[in-house]
Design an enzyme around this catalytic site. Structure first.
Site, PDB file in Angstrom:
ATOM      1  N   ASP A  90      -0.766  -7.349   1.739  1.00  0.00           N
ATOM      2  CA  ASP A  90      -0.095  -6.041   1.741  1.00  0.00           C
ATOM      3  C   ASP A  90       1.414  -6.259   1.852  1.00  0.00           C
ATOM      4  OD1 ASP A  90       0.387  -3.360   1.767  1.00  0.00           O
ATOM      5  OD2 ASP A  90      -0.388  -3.015   3.801  1.00  0.00           O
ATOM      6  N   HIS A  95       0.820  -1.221   0.000  1.00  0.00           N
ATOM      7  CA  HIS A  95       0.000   0.000   0.000  1.00  0.00           C
ATOM      8  C   HIS A  95       0.855   1.273   0.000  1.00  0.00           C
ATOM      9  CE1 HIS A  95       0.254   0.325   4.537  1.00  0.00           C
ATOM     10  NE2 HIS A  95       0.186   1.607   4.225  1.00  0.00           N
ATOM     11  N   SER A 142       4.448   2.225   8.115  1.00  0.00           N
ATOM     12  CA  SER A 142       4.037   1.184   7.177  1.00  0.00           C
ATOM     13  C   SER A 142       5.214   0.640   6.389  1.00  0.00           C
ATOM     14  CB  SER A 142       3.023   1.750   6.189  1.00  0.00           C
ATOM     15  OG  SER A 142       1.797   1.918   6.829  1.00  0.00           O
ATOM     16  N   GLY A 180       3.253   6.270   8.718  1.00  0.00           N
ATOM     17  CA  GLY A 180       4.655   6.473   8.376  1.00  0.00           C
ATOM     18  C   GLY A 180       5.532   5.267   8.716  1.00  0.00           C
TER      19      GLY A 180
HETATM   20  C1  4AZ Z   1      -0.948   3.966   8.650  1.00  0.00           C
HETATM   21  O1  4AZ Z   1      -1.853   4.769   8.455  1.00  0.00           O
HETATM   22  C2  4AZ Z   1      -1.005   3.112   9.863  1.00  0.00           C
HETATM   23  N1  4AZ Z   1      -1.486   1.330  14.495  1.00  0.00           N
HETATM   24  C3  4AZ Z   1      -0.005   2.193  10.103  1.00  0.00           C
HETATM   25  C4  4AZ Z   1      -0.059   1.396  11.239  1.00  0.00           C
HETATM   26  C5  4AZ Z   1      -1.097   1.521  12.111  1.00  0.00           C
HETATM   27  C6  4AZ Z   1      -2.102   2.441  11.883  1.00  0.00           C
HETATM   28  C7  4AZ Z   1      -2.051   3.243  10.752  1.00  0.00           C
HETATM   29  C8  4AZ Z   1      -1.140   0.634  13.328  1.00  0.00           C
HETATM   30  O2  4AZ Z   1      -0.020   3.856   7.869  1.00  0.00           O
END
Ligand code: 4AZ
Length: 247
Positions: free
Chosen positions: A93, A41, A192, A190
């Site tokens: 993902d 993603h 991710s 951020g």
């Molecule tokens: C995001 O928006 C995101 N708490 C990544 C991880 C988590 C929540 C949001 C996990 O990239």
């Protein structure tokens, strides 16, 4: 990362920082000298132009360059999982980046740069197992900007039943949940693509890729991670790596 602590890259030396042009985009993990594993993603489906992507290894602070510890790469190839579906709750993902440095060289092992192990296919750790997450993402959900420094935090693995008990999460078999007992530590925006690593018999294994969650560090809303051990065949097929290491 919400909670946890600031860390030097030497404690998470597989950590990759992925940029689109000058802008920090996502985390990732170095699984082989030429390959970074991250989240699908993070990229524009299908039409991501690798020419705009850059990978930094050995980076402790995102707003400065430490030439002695850092290695920078362009991206030769972006491989998104063919069944990644942004509309079906982020199933599959996962993505691979083939990186290339000056004169085509890949990552060189040092104190600040090294690969992480992949767990054997279909392995599962027990619920409650302590692992760690790392990233340059937000320190709280309402923050304006990412962290300027790498952070890491301890989280433990949560059962599927506990993960969905108080949330409306739609989990697939390709997802695992993790959080801290007091809900103070979590991945956030951020982070991710970054690592969830677990120490098994003194070796660090990449069990998860930061994927999604309802907010960050919210009670009964665990972080959700792509279950890396479901993708050994896919990783081997796409990279040609680890072909003779099974069994
Ligand atoms: C995001 O928006 C995101 N708490 C990544 C991880 C988590 C929540 C949001 C996990 O990239």
């Amino acid at each position: 990362i919400v909670g946890g602590s600031f860390a030097a890259i030497e404690s998470q030396p597989w950590m990759a920082a992925i940029y689109r042009d000058r802008k920090f985009q996502c985390g990732g993990s170095l699984i082989a000298p030429c390959w970074v594993l991250t989240a699908a993603h993070c990229f524009h489906e299908q039409n991501e132009d690798p020419q705009h992507l850059f990978v930094h290894l050995g980076k402790t602070a995102t707003n400065e360059t430490d030439a002695k510890r850092e290695q920078t790469f362009t991206v030769e190839k972006v491989i998104l999982h063919h069944r990644f579906n942004i509309s079906s709750s982020f199933d599959n993902d996962i993505a691979l980046l083939k990186i290339s440095g000056e004169d085509g060289k890949c990552a060189v092992k040092s104190a600040s740069v090294r690969t992480v192990c992949l767990p054997p296919a279909n392995t599962q750790l027990p619920v409650g197992f302590q692992c760690s997450i790392a990233g340059y993402g937000r320190e709280k959900f309402s923050a304006w900007a990412n962290s300027k420094h790498l952070k890491e935090a301890e989280v433990s693995l949560i059962s599927r039943i506990d993960c969905t008990r108080e949330s409306d999460y739609n989990l697939t078999n390709n997802m695992i949940c993790a959080g801290s007992q007091d809900w103070t530590r979590d991945a956030c925006k951020g982070d991710s693509g970054g690592p969830l690593v677990c120490d098994v018999s003194g070796r660090m294994f990449l069990f998860g890729v930061v994927s999604w969650g309802d907010g960050c560090a919210m009670k009964n809303k665990p972080g959700v991670y792509t279950k890396v051990s479901n993708y050994n065949r896919w990783i081997t097929a796409e990279t040609g790596l680890f072909k003779y290491t099974r069994g």
